[in-house]
Design a protein around this motif. Structure first.
Motif, PDB file in Angstrom:
ATOM      1  N   ILE A   1       0.995  -1.246  -0.001  1.00 53.03           N
ATOM      2  CA  ILE A   1       0.142  -0.059   0.002  1.00 53.03           C
ATOM      3  C   ILE A   1       0.708   1.375   0.065  1.00 53.03           C
ATOM      4  CG2 ILE A   1      -1.987  -0.997   1.049  1.00 53.03           C
ATOM      5  CD1 ILE A   1      -0.924   0.407   3.784  1.00 53.03           C
ATOM      6  N   THR A   2       0.212   2.323  -0.243  1.00 49.19           N
ATOM      7  CA  THR A   2       1.099   3.646  -0.229  1.00 49.19           C
ATOM      8  C   THR A   2       0.042   4.755   0.694  1.00 49.19           C
ATOM      9  OG1 THR A   2      -0.191   4.829  -2.132  1.00 49.19           O
ATOM     10  CG2 THR A   2       1.799   3.469  -2.541  1.00 49.19           C
ATOM     11  N   PRO A   3       0.634   5.674   1.359  1.00 42.43           N
ATOM     12  CA  PRO A   3      -0.377   6.504   2.190  1.00 42.43           C
ATOM     13  C   PRO A   3      -1.524   7.060   1.441  1.00 42.43           C
ATOM     14  CG  PRO A   3       2.165   6.887   2.652  1.00 42.43           C
ATOM     15  CD  PRO A   3       1.930   5.899   1.313  1.00 42.43           C
ATOM     16  N   SER A   4      -1.368   6.859   0.423  1.00 40.56           N
ATOM     17  CA  SER A   4      -2.679   7.738  -0.544  1.00 40.56           C
ATOM     18  C   SER A   4      -3.828   6.886  -0.426  1.00 40.56           C
ATOM     19  CB  SER A   4      -2.095   7.791  -2.035  1.00 40.56           C
ATOM     20  OG  SER A   4      -2.072   6.424  -2.687  1.00 40.56           O
ATOM     21  N   VAL A   5      -3.669   5.503  -0.157  1.00 45.23           N
ATOM     22  CA  VAL A   5      -4.960   4.740   0.232  1.00 45.23           C
ATOM     23  C   VAL A   5      -5.539   4.972   1.606  1.00 45.23           C
ATOM     24  CG1 VAL A   5      -4.413   3.190  -1.391  1.00 45.23           C
ATOM     25  CG2 VAL A   5      -3.803   2.797   0.900  1.00 45.23           C
ATOM     26  N   PHE A   6      -4.800   5.577   2.489  1.00 42.71           N
ATOM     27  CA  PHE A   6      -5.252   5.650   3.832  1.00 42.71           C
ATOM     28  C   PHE A   6      -6.868   6.636   3.752  1.00 42.71           C
ATOM     29  CE2 PHE A   6      -0.959   5.779   5.916  1.00 42.71           C
ATOM     30  CZ  PHE A   6      -0.723   4.498   5.811  1.00 42.71           C
ATOM     31  N   PRO A   7      -7.774   6.277   4.500  1.00 45.39           N
ATOM     32  CA  PRO A   7      -9.074   6.987   4.661  1.00 45.39           C
ATOM     33  C   PRO A   7      -8.616   8.173   5.344  1.00 45.39           C
ATOM     34  CG  PRO A   7      -9.164   4.818   5.333  1.00 45.39           C
ATOM     35  CD  PRO A   7      -7.834   4.884   5.201  1.00 45.39           C
ATOM     36  N   GLN A   8      -9.325   9.205   4.952  1.00 47.04           N
ATOM     37  CA  GLN A   8      -9.076  10.679   5.400  1.00 47.04           C
ATOM     38  C   GLN A   8      -9.266  10.516   6.963  1.00 47.04           C
ATOM     39  OE1 GLN A   8      -8.035  13.047   3.369  1.00 47.04           O
ATOM     40  NE2 GLN A   8      -7.545  14.177   5.356  1.00 47.04           N
ATOM     41  N   ASP A   9     -10.137   9.988   7.609  1.00 46.88           N
ATOM     42  CA  ASP A   9     -10.237   9.661   9.024  1.00 46.88           C
ATOM     43  C   ASP A   9      -9.226   9.095   9.855  1.00 46.88           C
ATOM     44  OD1 ASP A   9     -11.257   7.469   8.033  1.00 46.88           O
ATOM     45  OD2 ASP A   9     -12.844   7.281   9.600  1.00 46.88           O
ATOM     46  N   LEU A  10      -8.459   8.202   8.951  1.00 47.20           N
ATOM     47  CA  LEU A  10      -7.520   7.637   9.766  1.00 47.20           C
ATOM     48  C   LEU A  10      -5.940   8.022   9.126  1.00 47.20           C
ATOM     49  CD1 LEU A  10      -8.611   4.010   9.236  1.00 47.20           C
ATOM     50  CD2 LEU A  10      -8.471   5.343  11.373  1.00 47.20           C
ATOM     51  N   LYS A  11      -5.877   8.873   8.503  1.00 49.13           N
ATOM     52  CA  LYS A  11      -4.794   9.280   7.927  1.00 49.13           C
ATOM     53  C   LYS A  11      -3.597   9.990   8.689  1.00 49.13           C
ATOM     54  CE  LYS A  11      -4.751  10.762   3.669  1.00 49.13           C
ATOM     55  NZ  LYS A  11      -4.533  10.539   2.286  1.00 49.13           N
ATOM     56  N   ASP A  12      -3.917  10.411   9.641  1.00 45.11           N
ATOM     57  CA  ASP A  12      -2.918  10.967  10.619  1.00 45.11           C
ATOM     58  C   ASP A  12      -2.785   9.798  11.828  1.00 45.11           C
ATOM     59  OD1 ASP A  12      -2.933  13.743   9.931  1.00 45.11           O
ATOM     60  OD2 ASP A  12      -4.624  14.441  11.311  1.00 45.11           O
ATOM     61  N   PHE A  13      -3.625   9.074  12.151  1.00 43.08           N
ATOM     62  CA  PHE A  13      -3.254   7.829  12.904  1.00 43.08           C
ATOM     63  C   PHE A  13      -2.373   7.071  12.180  1.00 43.08           C
ATOM     64  CE2 PHE A  13      -4.003   3.777  14.934  1.00 43.08           C
ATOM     65  CZ  PHE A  13      -3.963   3.966  16.176  1.00 43.08           C
ATOM     66  N   LEU A  14      -2.818   6.703  11.129  1.00 47.39           N
ATOM     67  CA  LEU A  14      -1.844   5.547  10.544  1.00 47.39           C
ATOM     68  C   LEU A  14      -0.517   6.274  10.254  1.00 47.39           C
ATOM     69  CD1 LEU A  14      -4.597   3.630   8.329  1.00 47.39           C
ATOM     70  CD2 LEU A  14      -3.406   2.907  10.377  1.00 47.39           C
TER      71      LEU A  14
END
Length: 132
Positions: free
Chosen positions: A12-25
């Motif tokens: 995966i790449t960070p671009s697939v992180f859901p917006q609500d989890l982006k900071d956490f992940l």
């Protein structure tokens, strides 16, 4: 840490992180663990039973959903899992057939019983991955 591992492997790449989890992940593993530990401590103290706060529970649920959708069910991950299973089966079969090659600590006290031999071999092979 599955998302961290998937990032490092290129699954995966960070671009697939859901917006609500982006900071956490995108935060460090230590910060993620701290968040969940604090959630369990606070949830447990406030309810007098082992539990997790609503916020931490929602993040955990969202992480699990993300992991299943983007990591565990990813065709690359599925293929790697199938290859790993083949390697592990081959190792188990090899050591069952060549039990004398197992380190002494795993052979000690094991009779010629196939069930005991299989258990010792599986324990040895499982321990091979402890550092990974």
């Amino acid at each position: 840490h599955d998302a961290e591992d998937a990032l490092s492997c290129g699954i995966i790449t960070p671009s697939v992180f859901p917006q609500d989890l982006k900071d956490f992940l995108s935060s460090s593993r230590g910060k993620q663990i701290d968040f969940f530990i604090r959630g369990v401590i606070e949830g447990t103290f406030s309810s007098n039973i082992i539990s997790i706060t609503k916020d931490a529970g929602e993040v955990l649920s969202a992480c699990r959903k993300f992991n299943h959708e983007y990591i565990y069910q990813n065709p690359s991950s599925v293929e790697q899992n199938e290859q790993i299973i083949l390697v592990l089966r081959s190792l188990v079969n090899f050591y069952i057939d060549n039990f004398e090659l197992l380190p002494q600590g795993y052979r000690q006290g094991v009779s010629d019983n196939n069930s005991e031999i299989s258990k010792a071999v599986v324990e040895y092979v499982a321990g091979m991955t402890d550092d990974y």
